[in-house]
Design a protein around this motif. Structure first.
Motif, PDB file in Angstrom:
ATOM      1  N   VAL A  75       0.836  -1.211   0.000  1.00 60.59           N
ATOM      2  CA  VAL A  75       0.000   0.000   0.000  1.00 60.59           C
ATOM      3  C   VAL A  75       0.865   1.252   0.000  1.00 60.59           C
ATOM      4  O   VAL A  75       0.622   2.206  -0.761  1.00 60.59           O
ATOM      5  CB  VAL A  75      -0.949  -0.007   1.216  1.00 60.59           C
ATOM      6  CG1 VAL A  75      -1.704   1.318   1.306  1.00 60.59           C
ATOM      7  CG2 VAL A  75      -1.936  -1.169   1.121  1.00 60.59           C
ATOM      8  N   VAL A  76       1.895   1.292   0.846  1.00 61.61           N
ATOM      9  CA  VAL A  76       2.771   2.462   0.920  1.00 61.61           C
ATOM     10  C   VAL A  76       3.491   2.680  -0.409  1.00 61.61           C
ATOM     11  O   VAL A  76       3.622   3.815  -0.894  1.00 61.61           O
ATOM     12  CB  VAL A  76       3.783   2.304   2.066  1.00 61.61           C
ATOM     13  CG1 VAL A  76       4.849   3.392   2.012  1.00 61.61           C
ATOM     14  CG2 VAL A  76       3.070   2.346   3.414  1.00 61.61           C
ATOM     15  N   GLY A  77       3.976   1.594  -1.020  1.00 61.19           N
ATOM     16  CA  GLY A  77       4.676   1.718  -2.294  1.00 61.19           C
ATOM     17  C   GLY A  77       3.799   2.311  -3.384  1.00 61.19           C
ATOM     18  O   GLY A  77       4.237   3.167  -4.157  1.00 61.19           O
ATOM     19  N   LEU A  78       2.541   1.875  -3.449  1.00 58.65           N
ATOM     20  CA  LEU A  78       1.612   2.424  -4.439  1.00 58.65           C
ATOM     21  C   LEU A  78       1.376   3.917  -4.212  1.00 58.65           C
ATOM     22  O   LEU A  78       1.318   4.705  -5.161  1.00 58.65           O
ATOM     23  CB  LEU A  78       0.285   1.664  -4.393  1.00 58.65           C
ATOM     24  CG  LEU A  78       0.297   0.228  -4.926  1.00 58.65           C
ATOM     25  CD1 LEU A  78      -0.985  -0.484  -4.535  1.00 58.65           C
ATOM     26  CD2 LEU A  78       0.486   0.195  -6.437  1.00 58.65           C
ATOM     27  N   PHE A  79       1.247   4.329  -2.947  1.00 59.79           N
ATOM     28  CA  PHE A  79       1.010   5.738  -2.645  1.00 59.79           C
ATOM     29  C   PHE A  79       2.210   6.594  -3.050  1.00 59.79           C
ATOM     30  O   PHE A  79       2.048   7.682  -3.624  1.00 59.79           O
ATOM     31  CB  PHE A  79       0.723   5.914  -1.153  1.00 59.79           C
ATOM     32  CG  PHE A  79       0.427   7.331  -0.764  1.00 59.79           C
ATOM     33  CD1 PHE A  79      -0.783   7.924  -1.110  1.00 59.79           C
ATOM     34  CD2 PHE A  79       1.360   8.086  -0.064  1.00 59.79           C
ATOM     35  CE1 PHE A  79      -1.062   9.241  -0.762  1.00 59.79           C
ATOM     36  CE2 PHE A  79       1.092   9.389   0.289  1.00 59.79           C
ATOM     37  CZ  PHE A  79      -0.116   9.976  -0.067  1.00 59.79           C
ATOM     38  N   VAL A  80       3.407   6.119  -2.784  1.00 64.18           N
ATOM     39  CA  VAL A  80       4.614   6.862  -3.172  1.00 64.18           C
ATOM     40  C   VAL A  80       4.692   6.997  -4.691  1.00 64.18           C
ATOM     41  O   VAL A  80       5.066   8.052  -5.215  1.00 64.18           O
ATOM     42  CB  VAL A  80       5.874   6.164  -2.611  1.00 64.18           C
ATOM     43  CG1 VAL A  80       7.143   6.792  -3.180  1.00 64.18           C
ATOM     44  CG2 VAL A  80       5.882   6.255  -1.085  1.00 64.18           C
ATOM     45  N   GLU A  81       4.329   5.952  -5.420  1.00 65.79           N
ATOM     46  CA  GLU A  81       4.321   6.038  -6.879  1.00 65.79           C
ATOM     47  C   GLU A  81       3.297   7.068  -7.360  1.00 65.79           C
ATOM     48  O   GLU A  81       3.525   7.777  -8.350  1.00 65.79           O
ATOM     49  CB  GLU A  81       4.026   4.665  -7.490  1.00 65.79           C
ATOM     50  CG  GLU A  81       5.188   3.701  -7.403  1.00 65.79           C
ATOM     51  CD  GLU A  81       4.924   2.400  -8.134  1.00 65.79           C
ATOM     52  OE1 GLU A  81       5.543   2.181  -9.194  1.00 65.79           O
ATOM     53  OE2 GLU A  81       4.101   1.602  -7.654  1.00 65.79           O
ATOM     54  N   GLY A  82       2.166   7.157  -6.672  1.00 64.23           N
ATOM     55  CA  GLY A  82       1.185   8.174  -7.026  1.00 64.23           C
ATOM     56  C   GLY A  82       1.730   9.576  -6.848  1.00 64.23           C
ATOM     57  O   GLY A  82       1.540  10.456  -7.700  1.00 64.23           O
ATOM     58  N   LEU A  83       2.425   9.828  -5.728  1.00 65.23           N
ATOM     59  CA  LEU A  83       3.050  11.137  -5.514  1.00 65.23           C
ATOM     60  C   LEU A  83       4.095  11.433  -6.585  1.00 65.23           C
ATOM     61  O   LEU A  83       4.216  12.577  -7.045  1.00 65.23           O
ATOM     62  CB  LEU A  83       3.701  11.173  -4.127  1.00 65.23           C
ATOM     63  CG  LEU A  83       2.776  11.175  -2.915  1.00 65.23           C
ATOM     64  CD1 LEU A  83       3.602  11.231  -1.629  1.00 65.23           C
ATOM     65  CD2 LEU A  83       1.812  12.363  -2.965  1.00 65.23           C
ATOM     66  N   ALA A  84       4.835  10.417  -6.976  1.00 62.11           N
ATOM     67  CA  ALA A  84       5.860  10.614  -8.006  1.00 62.11           C
ATOM     68  C   ALA A  84       5.238  11.034  -9.332  1.00 62.11           C
ATOM     69  O   ALA A  84       5.759  11.921 -10.017  1.00 62.11           O
ATOM     70  CB  ALA A  84       6.661   9.320  -8.189  1.00 62.11           C
ATOM     71  N   THR A  85       4.126  10.415  -9.693  1.00 63.76           N
ATOM     72  CA  THR A  85       3.457  10.786 -10.943  1.00 63.76           C
ATOM     73  C   THR A  85       2.961  12.233 -10.884  1.00 63.76           C
ATOM     74  O   THR A  85       3.043  12.971 -11.873  1.00 63.76           O
ATOM     75  CB  THR A  85       2.276   9.836 -11.216  1.00 63.76           C
ATOM     76  OG1 THR A  85       2.700   8.483 -11.055  1.00 63.76           O
ATOM     77  CG2 THR A  85       1.752  10.019 -12.638  1.00 63.76           C
ATOM     78  N   ALA A  86       2.466  12.647  -9.722  1.00 61.60           N
ATOM     79  CA  ALA A  86       2.057  14.041  -9.558  1.00 61.60           C
ATOM     80  C   ALA A  86       3.247  14.985  -9.724  1.00 61.60           C
ATOM     81  O   ALA A  86       3.089  16.145 -10.127  1.00 61.60           O
ATOM     82  CB  ALA A  86       1.414  14.232  -8.186  1.00 61.60           C
ATOM     83  N   GLY A  87       4.440  14.479  -9.426  1.00 60.01           N
ATOM     84  CA  GLY A  87       5.641  15.292  -9.596  1.00 60.01           C
ATOM     85  C   GLY A  87       5.897  15.694 -11.044  1.00 60.01           C
ATOM     86  O   GLY A  87       6.517  16.738 -11.307  1.00 60.01           O
ATOM     87  N   TYR A  88       5.428  14.891 -12.006  1.00 54.98           N
ATOM     88  CA  TYR A  88       5.586  15.274 -13.415  1.00 54.98           C
ATOM     89  C   TYR A  88       4.815  16.561 -13.717  1.00 54.98           C
ATOM     90  O   TYR A  88       5.258  17.394 -14.507  1.00 54.98           O
ATOM     91  CB  TYR A  88       5.068  14.164 -14.340  1.00 54.98           C
ATOM     92  CG  TYR A  88       5.750  12.824 -14.218  1.00 54.98           C
ATOM     93  CD1 TYR A  88       7.067  12.705 -13.790  1.00 54.98           C
ATOM     94  CD2 TYR A  88       5.054  11.652 -14.536  1.00 54.98           C
ATOM     95  CE1 TYR A  88       7.667  11.470 -13.685  1.00 54.98           C
ATOM     96  CE2 TYR A  88       5.654  10.404 -14.437  1.00 54.98           C
ATOM     97  CZ  TYR A  88       6.962  10.318 -14.006  1.00 54.98           C
ATOM     98  OH  TYR A  88       7.560   9.091 -13.917  1.00 54.98           O
ATOM     99  N   VAL A  89       3.651  16.688 -13.092  1.00 53.62           N
ATOM    100  CA  VAL A  89       2.844  17.896 -13.285  1.00 53.62           C
ATOM    101  C   VAL A  89       3.589  19.113 -12.753  1.00 53.62           C
ATOM    102  O   VAL A  89       3.659  20.168 -13.404  1.00 53.62           O
ATOM    103  CB  VAL A  89       1.471  17.752 -12.594  1.00 53.62           C
ATOM    104  CG1 VAL A  89       0.655  19.026 -12.748  1.00 53.62           C
ATOM    105  CG2 VAL A  89       0.719  16.552 -13.146  1.00 53.62           C
ATOM    106  N   VAL A  90       4.158  18.980 -11.567  1.00 48.95           N
ATOM    107  CA  VAL A  90       4.921  20.083 -10.974  1.00 48.95           C
ATOM    108  C   VAL A  90       6.108  20.445 -11.849  1.00 48.95           C
ATOM    109  O   VAL A  90       6.431  21.630 -12.029  1.00 48.95           O
ATOM    110  CB  VAL A  90       5.396  19.696  -9.558  1.00 48.95           C
ATOM    111  CG1 VAL A  90       6.260  20.805  -8.951  1.00 48.95           C
ATOM    112  CG2 VAL A  90       4.209  19.388  -8.652  1.00 48.95           C
ATOM    113  N   ALA A  91       6.764  19.440 -12.417  1.00 54.22           N
ATOM    114  CA  ALA A  91       7.965  19.678 -13.220  1.00 54.22           C
ATOM    115  C   ALA A  91       7.693  20.601 -14.402  1.00 54.22           C
ATOM    116  O   ALA A  91       8.543  21.422 -14.767  1.00 54.22           O
ATOM    117  CB  ALA A  91       8.532  18.344 -13.718  1.00 54.22           C
TER     118      ALA A  91
END
Length: 406
Positions: A75-91
């Motif tokens: 569960v934690v790993g999936l959540f971290v991957e979700g945050l990482a994908t949101a990081g593309y938007v910020v980039a």
């Protein structure tokens, strides 16, 4: 049996949703690099950053799984991957986009180390020798099916709407994955916390190193070299259909390879279960992938390119299920997490080196030599498999019933 199916389906749904974020960046970033003023080497490094991060994170992830179980790390790993994908938007909005893309890929590597180690361990935990290949194939298929959806999203949505829209939608699906897993995934690996395992411990048993070496070759050629260079290959050959540019076209072609891989991931695992042996199935699919890269090295038309992509995807996918099942067959259950993590280390090393080597070499000497070298790597992987398995078992074709560590 019903519980097994429920758990496997839950893993498939969760990994599919998060897989969107894994694929969306590939058809976009190589061309976006020119717009952002990023060198080919830096683009390759960003694409590979998640794999290099995962090389460091895999061993701790496997140790965590063998000590505390699978549910929480998954569960934690999936959540971290979700945050990482949101990081593309910020980039896309940041003053230093390359730094944000790099950070997002690093976060993705940490999250995916947890997801990969747990997903395969869950599949091994709910399987026995008779259905392990099928279940491993199904779980691997779930992981890879999200990837082509992300490729199509990254290419088509960015061409039709915007790059920002593609990244935003992928981030939403990735965050949804952790919520699905939280509601549906039970604990499968431990009943109580086991004694501490060193976080940097990897499994150096011969079966793990043998399977991991094959995984290295598959990832280097497929997710490393092919996916990093395909958008550039399409652009150089001026191959297009339906009005799509290089990003959209490469996204569709990547999706063809991954869809083919997903279908044959299921097939390969099931065949190995029915044969009662993993090695013949593995060798057959490695040869198919070899032929695909040979065809790609001489492709000059859309038709030949599609055939090459289908062959490569078929070979890659067909090898996945029996390869992971073979590792589970040969590994005691209390070391499954670490064995899977070590296999991931070697696969990620191949996938990480692929873009960093292939992008500069393609720029220097062209596409054909790179793709021909990838074909040769797959043949070498097959040879290593035969030698390693014979050294461990004393036979070239060990039967599943004699290997299974249920």
């Amino acid at each position: 049996m019903e519980r097994r199916r429920t758990v496997v389906v839950s893993v498939i749904v969760s990994t599919f949703l998060v897989g969107l974020g894994g694929g969306v960046v590939f058809p976009i970033l190589p061309n976006l690099g020119a717009v952002l003023g990023i060198s080919p080497f830096l683009v390759g490094f960003i694409l590979s950053a998640n794999r290099f991060t995962r090389i460091l994170a895999n061993a701790p992830a496997g140790s965590i799984v063998d000590r505390v179980g699978t549910r929480t790390p998954f569960v934690v790993g999936l959540f971290v991957e979700g945050l990482a994908t949101a990081g593309y938007v910020v980039a896309l909005r940041a003053s230093l986009p390359e730094a944000w893309f790099l950070l997002a890929r690093i976060l993705w590597g940490i999250g995916s180390a947890l997801v990969f180690a747990t997903a395969y361990t869950i599949a091994a935990d709910v399987s026995d020798g008779e259905d392990r290949g099928t279940n491993m194939g199904v779980v691997r298929g779930g992981i890879t099916l999200g990837f082509p959806a992300g490729l199509v999203m990254g290419g088509v949505v960015s061409d039709t709407y915007s790059v920002l829209a593609a990244f935003a939608v992928a981030a939403g699906f990735a965050l949804l994955a952790s919520a699905v897993a939280y509601r549906t995934i039970p604990e499968t690996h431990v009943d109580e916390e086991r004694p501490a395992v060193k976080p940097w411990e990897i499994d150096t048993a011969l079966p793990t190193l043998t399977v991991g070496s094959v995984n290295f070759g598959l990832f280097f050629a497929y997710l490393g070299a092919l996916f990093a260079t395909l958008v550039l290959f399409v652009d150089a050959k001026d191959i297009a259909v339906w009005g799509y540019g290089p990003q959209g076209m490469s996204g569709l072609l990547m999706a063809v390879t991954v869809l083919s891989a997903s279908v044959f991931t299921l097939t390969g695992g099931k065949i190995s279960d029915e044969l009662g042996a993993r090695v013949p199935t593995l060798l057959a699919f490695l040869v198919v992938s070899f032929l695909g890269f040979l065809a790609l090295s001489t492709a000059a038309s859309l038709e030949r390119l599609v055939v090459a992509c289908v062959l490569i995807g078929t070979g890659q996918g067909g090898a996945n299920g029996p390869l992971m099942a073979l590792l589970a067959d040969l590994t005691p259950s209390d070391r499954t997490g670490r064995a899977m993590a070590t296999n991931n280390v070697l696969g990620d090393l191949g996938g990480g080196l692929g873009p960093m080597v292939s992008l500069p070499v393609v720029e220097a000497i062209g596409f054909a030599p790179v793709y021909a070298a990838c074909a040769l790597i797959l043949l070498l992987a097959g040879g290593l498999l035969v030698v390693g398995i014979y050294s461990q078992t004393g036979t070239l074709n060990p039967r599943t019933a004699t290997l299974s560590n249920d």
